[in-house]
Motif scaffolding. Sequence first.
Motif, PDB file in Angstrom:
ATOM      1  N   TYR A  50       0.847  -1.193   0.000  1.00  0.00           N
ATOM      2  CA  TYR A  50       0.000   0.000   0.000  1.00  0.00           C
ATOM      3  C   TYR A  50       0.881   1.240   0.000  1.00  0.00           C
ATOM      4  CZ  TYR A  50      -3.134   3.662   1.601  1.00  0.00           C
ATOM      5  OH  TYR A  50      -3.838   4.837   1.710  1.00  0.00           O
ATOM      6  N   HIS A  51       0.728   2.063  -1.022  1.00  0.00           N
ATOM      7  CA  HIS A  51       1.488   3.302  -1.160  1.00  0.00           C
ATOM      8  C   HIS A  51       0.720   4.423  -0.466  1.00  0.00           C
ATOM      9  CE1 HIS A  51       3.727   6.615  -2.855  1.00  0.00           C
ATOM     10  NE2 HIS A  51       4.521   5.790  -3.520  1.00  0.00           N
ATOM     11  N   LYS A  52       1.269   4.928   0.647  1.00  0.00           N
ATOM     12  CA  LYS A  52       0.557   5.905   1.474  1.00  0.00           C
ATOM     13  C   LYS A  52       0.297   7.216   0.739  1.00  0.00           C
ATOM     14  CE  LYS A  52       3.717   5.526   4.628  1.00  0.00           C
ATOM     15  NZ  LYS A  52       4.521   5.732   5.869  1.00  0.00           N
ATOM     16  N   THR A  53       1.298   7.724   0.056  1.00  0.00           N
ATOM     17  CA  THR A  53       1.159   9.021  -0.609  1.00  0.00           C
ATOM     18  C   THR A  53       0.175   8.959  -1.767  1.00  0.00           C
ATOM     19  OG1 THR A  53       3.464   9.476  -0.047  1.00  0.00           O
ATOM     20  CG2 THR A  53       2.407  10.950  -1.630  1.00  0.00           C
ATOM     21  N   LYS A  54       0.266   7.910  -2.549  1.00  0.00           N
ATOM     22  CA  LYS A  54      -0.614   7.747  -3.710  1.00  0.00           C
ATOM     23  C   LYS A  54      -1.982   7.194  -3.312  1.00  0.00           C
ATOM     24  CE  LYS A  54       3.171   6.826  -6.990  1.00  0.00           C
ATOM     25  NZ  LYS A  54       2.979   7.980  -7.880  1.00  0.00           N
ATOM     26  N   ASP A  55      -2.130   6.753  -2.052  1.00  0.00           N
ATOM     27  CA  ASP A  55      -3.362   6.102  -1.583  1.00  0.00           C
ATOM     28  C   ASP A  55      -3.773   5.009  -2.577  1.00  0.00           C
ATOM     29  OD1 ASP A  55      -5.507   5.548   0.084  1.00  0.00           O
ATOM     30  OD2 ASP A  55      -6.801   7.093  -0.783  1.00  0.00           O
ATOM     31  N   SER A  56      -2.796   4.176  -2.901  1.00  0.00           N
ATOM     32  CA  SER A  56      -3.003   3.148  -3.924  1.00  0.00           C
ATOM     33  C   SER A  56      -2.288   1.856  -3.541  1.00  0.00           C
ATOM     34  CB  SER A  56      -2.452   3.619  -5.279  1.00  0.00           C
ATOM     35  OG  SER A  56      -3.113   4.778  -5.732  1.00  0.00           O
TER      36      SER A  56
END
Length: 202
Positions: A50-56
Amino acid sequence: MLAKEISNIRFCSCEDSKYIKPKRMLFCENGKERSWDIIEAHDSVAILLYHKTKDSFVMVKQFRPAVYLKESIRKTANLKVESGYTFELCAGITDKKGKSLQEIAQEEVLEECGYAIPLENIQKITEFYSSVGFAGSKQTLFFATLDESYRQNQGGGVEDENIEVVFIPRKEAYNFILDESYPKTSGVMFAFLWFFRNFKDS
């Protein structure tokens, strides 16, 4: 994009593989003699990223010959990607001696997706069997969060691997796993649902 590099497809018998070994098991069940054809194969690890910055969610897309064969037989026409390509969690077989499953997962993330994640940030979710009808391989599922500070390279795999890194926005993820036109593994669906249950308030 990547499908244009797949050409000259043909099939032959598989007589000497370092990845799988076909066997026939003979056994007696309830007094009745039976036989079962099985494939001895490596266990594996998979990592929900889970990529926190991209919310993806960070996933991989790659060509799978077995899926291509099945889709060719069914003549599937409603796919949103090229035939034979699947969306998957970052994953790999556990064939690296002397390394823990967590270390193998860490290496797979770096090789396939380009992120160097500290071991302490890689959390085990659970383990389960897959392809129980013919292989019975065990897969261990991990989870990790990341951002671009972990970026080391563009990923894509090693040697002759041809892996595309894909970001699935969290707000689109539930519809994605139910959309049959995006070929995906069952592990993707389980992992996403696990995330929604455990991080529903975040």
